[in-house]
Scaffold this motif. Structure first.
Motif, PDB file in Angstrom:
ATOM      1  N   THR A  36      -5.322   2.531   7.851  1.00 32.80           N
ATOM      2  CA  THR A  36      -4.394   1.593   8.479  1.00 32.80           C
ATOM      3  C   THR A  36      -5.017   0.885   9.671  1.00 32.80           C
ATOM      4  O   THR A  36      -4.554  -0.157  10.080  1.00 32.80           O
ATOM      5  N   THR A  41      -6.573  -2.142  -3.768  1.00 30.54           N
ATOM      6  CA  THR A  41      -7.372  -0.934  -3.602  1.00 30.54           C
ATOM      7  C   THR A  41      -8.751  -1.220  -3.029  1.00 30.54           C
ATOM      8  O   THR A  41      -9.365  -0.357  -2.429  1.00 30.54           O
ATOM      9  N   ASN A  44       0.826  -1.211   0.000  1.00 27.85           N
ATOM     10  CA  ASN A  44       0.000   0.000   0.000  1.00 27.85           C
ATOM     11  C   ASN A  44       0.862   1.262   0.000  1.00 27.85           C
ATOM     12  O   ASN A  44       0.619   2.222  -0.731  1.00 27.85           O
ATOM     13  N   GLN A  45       1.898   1.235   0.832  1.00 28.49           N
ATOM     14  CA  GLN A  45       2.801   2.386   0.941  1.00 28.49           C
ATOM     15  C   GLN A  45       3.517   2.638  -0.392  1.00 28.49           C
ATOM     16  O   GLN A  45       3.633   3.770  -0.857  1.00 28.49           O
ATOM     17  N   THR A  53       2.472   1.710  -3.293  1.00 32.40           N
ATOM     18  CA  THR A  53       1.482   2.145  -4.281  1.00 32.40           C
ATOM     19  C   THR A  53       1.274   3.650  -4.188  1.00 32.40           C
ATOM     20  O   THR A  53       1.206   4.353  -5.195  1.00 32.40           O
ATOM     21  N   LYS A  54       1.195   4.168  -2.944  1.00 33.99           N
ATOM     22  CA  LYS A  54       1.013   5.615  -2.740  1.00 33.99           C
ATOM     23  C   LYS A  54       2.207   6.405  -3.270  1.00 33.99           C
ATOM     24  O   LYS A  54       2.064   7.506  -3.787  1.00 33.99           O
ATOM     25  N   CYS A  55       3.401   5.809  -3.118  1.00 36.11           N
ATOM     26  CA  CYS A  55       4.609   6.503  -3.580  1.00 36.11           C
ATOM     27  C   CYS A  55       4.783   6.385  -5.090  1.00 36.11           C
ATOM     28  O   CYS A  55       5.681   6.989  -5.664  1.00 36.11           O
ATOM     29  N   LYS A  89      -7.108   1.336   2.745  1.00 41.59           N
ATOM     30  CA  LYS A  89      -7.044   2.800   2.675  1.00 41.59           C
ATOM     31  C   LYS A  89      -6.869   3.378   4.075  1.00 41.59           C
ATOM     32  O   LYS A  89      -6.297   4.413   4.267  1.00 41.59           O
TER      33      LYS A  89
END
Length: 398
Positions: A173, A166, A147-148, A150-152, A171
């Motif tokens: 934590t 997703t 997830n991290q 993906t955000k970056c 979304k």
């Protein structure tokens, strides 16, 4: 065992995966109580369980093994799950029993989970041929990492909006992303069974895993690691370089329990590779990694390899590593510690002892079994730290 939970599955997107005639339910679950699952539901439903098992087994052309997939923290998974394991041993003694056990995390919401897990551990040690322990905490860490990244934006150009990452609830934590976590376990099983389902230049029979990776009957707990991890998340991610993939499989970030096998002792290791990979690639990487890994002196060549030519969807290659390694010991030590915290105060014992067939000796025997298992791993670690002595050479009389 809860009818409502099973009905939700039968009305959901996975309904076609299950044969509704083969499902067994009750009105309610086991109330987070191993004794209810094992002693009450086990005895009550034994005949129906055997009947359903035989029905399925009769449809097999070549019955290789049974997979038992269960959680350790609750009552049904730990209690009835290990009861089914005993039934399999009695009814099909020649067929190997693989168990995928999901261990509870420290922040578990089931207060009695240490009792349930330790009671289940005794059954696993005595009746399973091979156990793949998995920790919720590790699954959560892996999904959080995906997830991290993906955000970056490090996972390639696009992430499918309806993908498991997703849509799995990561979304926030605070919320556990169960879909994505379960997907990792599913991927483990897909890689494990790939040789039985697809062709390959070096196919590995499932039974060969137990034969080659379990030198002592009770020490059958195998630590699993997957790479690349992102196949699980349905994410468009560039493939890892082949050599990097082999290195990743031995790093602690890719293990499905919180462990670092590199700094512990290996009894044996299996590498199950999928995709366009040659035997020479396998050998080269094993030779490269050998000096970095600590194997028992009597099994320095303890490698088992499998090559399946069909890769996972969307990837050129993947790797599942299974290690019989003493790094599982901290998981068992922590479980014992949590168990003793409750047991010393005799907290919640009455809930178990009210169940027919359940006695306090079940607790002391389960604790003793776990302590013996930990001691077996201690002895292996101790022999490893002792100074190496060359074994006496065989003298042949001429």
């Amino acid at each position: 065992m809860e009818e409502g939970v099973v009905n939700e599955i039968l009305q959901g997107p996975l309904r076609d995966v299950f044969d509704s005639k083969q499902l067994i339910t009750d009105v309610s679950g086991s109330g987070n109580n191993w004794a209810v699952g094992h002693k009450t539901y086990g005895c009550q439903y034994r005949e129906r369980i055997v009947e359903k098992l035989r029905t399925t087994a009769e449809h097999c052309d070549c019955l290789q093994c049974f997979f038992v997939i269960h959680s350790m923290g609750g009552g049904t998974g730990s209690g009835l799950g290990t009861f089914v394991l005993n039934v399999l041993e009695e009814e099909f003694p020649e067929v190997y029993r693989f168990v995928t056990s999901v261990y509870p995390s420290r922040e578990d919401d089931v207060i009695t989970s240490p009792y349930n897990s330790v009671l289940a551990m005794k059954e696993l040690s005595e009746h399973a041929d091979c156990v793949l322990p998995i920790e919720n905490e590790s699954l959560f860490d892996i999904v959080s990492k995906i997830n991290q990244m993906t955000k970056c934006g490090k996972l390639g150009s696009s992430v499918k909006q309806a993908s498991l990452v997703t849509s799995g609830g990561i979304k926030t934590t605070k919320e556990k992303p169960f879909d994505s976590m379960n997907n990792i376990v599913a991927n483990l099983l897909l890689n494990l069974t790939s040789s039985a389902r697809f062709e390959g230049s070096l196919n590995m029979d499932l039974n060969e895993i137990t034969m080659n990776l379990v030198p002592f009957p009770r020490l059958h707990y195998l630590v699993s690691s997957l790479t690349p991890l992102y196949t699980l998340a349905d994410v468009n991610v560039p493939s890892r370089r082949l050599d990097q993939m082999f290195s990743d499989a031995f790093s602690k970030d890719h293990q499905l329990i919180r462990a670092d096998p590199k700094h512990c002792l290996y009894l044996a290791c299996a590498l199950l590779v999928r995709g366009n990979v040659h035997v020479s690639d396998l050998r080269r990487n094993i030779e490269r990694l050998k000096p970095l890994l600590n194997f028992v002196p009597w099994n320095q060549e303890g490698w088992k390899t499998g090559l399946c030519s069909v890769p996972p969807v969307g990837h050129s290659h993947s790797l599942l590593a299974l290690a019989n390694n003493t790094c599982v010991k901290p998981t068992f030590l922590e479980l014992k510690e949590r168990f003793l915290r409750l047991y010393k105060k005799k907290a919640h014992l009455h809930h178990y002892l009210h169940t027919d067939g359940m006695e306090q000796s079940c607790f002391s025997e389960a604790l003793s079994s776990l302590s013996d298992l930990i001691e077996d791993y201690n002895q292996l670690d101790a022999t490893n730290s002792a100074p190496a002595i060359d074994p006496p050479r065989l003298k042949i009389a001429m």
